[in-house]
Design a protein around this motif. Structure first.
Motif, PDB file in Angstrom:
ATOM      1  N   ASP A   1      -8.815  59.744 100.657  1.00  0.00           N
ATOM      2  CA  ASP A   1      -8.653  58.900  99.479  1.00  0.00           C
ATOM      3  C   ASP A   1      -9.634  57.739  99.608  1.00  0.00           C
ATOM      4  O   ASP A   1      -9.791  57.167 100.685  1.00  0.00           O
ATOM      5  CB  ASP A   1      -7.213  58.401  99.420  1.00  0.00           C
TER       6      ASP A   1
ATOM      7  N   SER B   1      -9.437  54.712  98.328  1.00  0.00           N
ATOM      8  CA  SER B   1      -8.846  53.423  97.953  1.00  0.00           C
ATOM      9  C   SER B   1      -8.989  52.432  99.102  1.00  0.00           C
ATOM     10  O   SER B   1      -9.263  52.800 100.248  1.00  0.00           O
ATOM     11  CB  SER B   1      -7.367  53.592  97.594  1.00  0.00           C
ATOM     12  N   CYS B   2      -8.814  51.167  98.809  1.00  0.00           N
ATOM     13  CA  CYS B   2      -8.974  50.114  99.813  1.00  0.00           C
ATOM     14  C   CYS B   2      -8.101  50.337 101.048  1.00  0.00           C
ATOM     15  O   CYS B   2      -8.538  50.102 102.172  1.00  0.00           O
ATOM     16  CB  CYS B   2      -8.669  48.748  99.207  1.00  0.00           C
TER      17      CYS B   2
ATOM     18  N   ASN C   1      -3.854  47.610  97.655  1.00  0.00           N
ATOM     19  CA  ASN C   1      -4.007  48.856  98.417  1.00  0.00           C
ATOM     20  C   ASN C   1      -4.719  49.945  97.622  1.00  0.00           C
ATOM     21  O   ASN C   1      -5.493  50.714  98.174  1.00  0.00           O
ATOM     22  CB  ASN C   1      -2.642  49.387  98.858  1.00  0.00           C
ATOM     23  N   ASP C   2      -4.433  50.028  96.321  1.00  0.00           N
ATOM     24  CA  ASP C   2      -5.008  51.104  95.515  1.00  0.00           C
ATOM     25  C   ASP C   2      -6.275  50.707  94.764  1.00  0.00           C
ATOM     26  O   ASP C   2      -6.764  51.451  93.948  1.00  0.00           O
ATOM     27  CB  ASP C   2      -3.961  51.678  94.570  1.00  0.00           C
ATOM     28  N   ASP C   3      -6.835  49.517  95.062  1.00  0.00           N
ATOM     29  CA  ASP C   3      -8.142  49.142  94.505  1.00  0.00           C
ATOM     30  C   ASP C   3      -9.216  50.001  95.156  1.00  0.00           C
ATOM     31  O   ASP C   3      -8.959  50.707  96.138  1.00  0.00           O
ATOM     32  CB  ASP C   3      -8.457  47.669  94.790  1.00  0.00           C
ATOM     33  N   TRP C   4     -10.433  49.925  94.667  1.00  0.00           N
ATOM     34  CA  TRP C   4     -11.546  50.659  95.250  1.00  0.00           C
ATOM     35  C   TRP C   4     -12.851  49.971  94.876  1.00  0.00           C
ATOM     36  O   TRP C   4     -12.897  49.144  93.979  1.00  0.00           O
ATOM     37  CB  TRP C   4     -11.567  52.107  94.769  1.00  0.00           C
TER      38      TRP C   4
END
Length: 61
Positions: free
Chosen positions: A3, A5-6, A51-54
């Protein structure tokens, strides 16, 4: 592929925020140096990300 994501990035620090408080769904991005401090006598601040940033700098942890 992992994944992107961050929370899955090598540059993500998940245990403390800039004020040393625990974060349940966010952390600090350590890819770039700290951003400008609010006053000349204050320390710079690491960007807080969810957590779900990118972003385009992802590197698998």
């Amino acid at each position: 592929m992992a994944d992107s994501s961050c929370a899955d990035c090598a540059f993500f620090e998940d245990h403390k925020s800039n004020n040393k408080a625990d974060l349940s769904d966010a952390g600090l991005c350590r890819f770039n140096p700290p951003i400008s401090q609010p006053s000349a006598d204050a320390r710079g601040l690491w960007p807080v990300v969810k957590n779900d940033d990118w972003c385009g700098h992802f590197d698998a942890a």
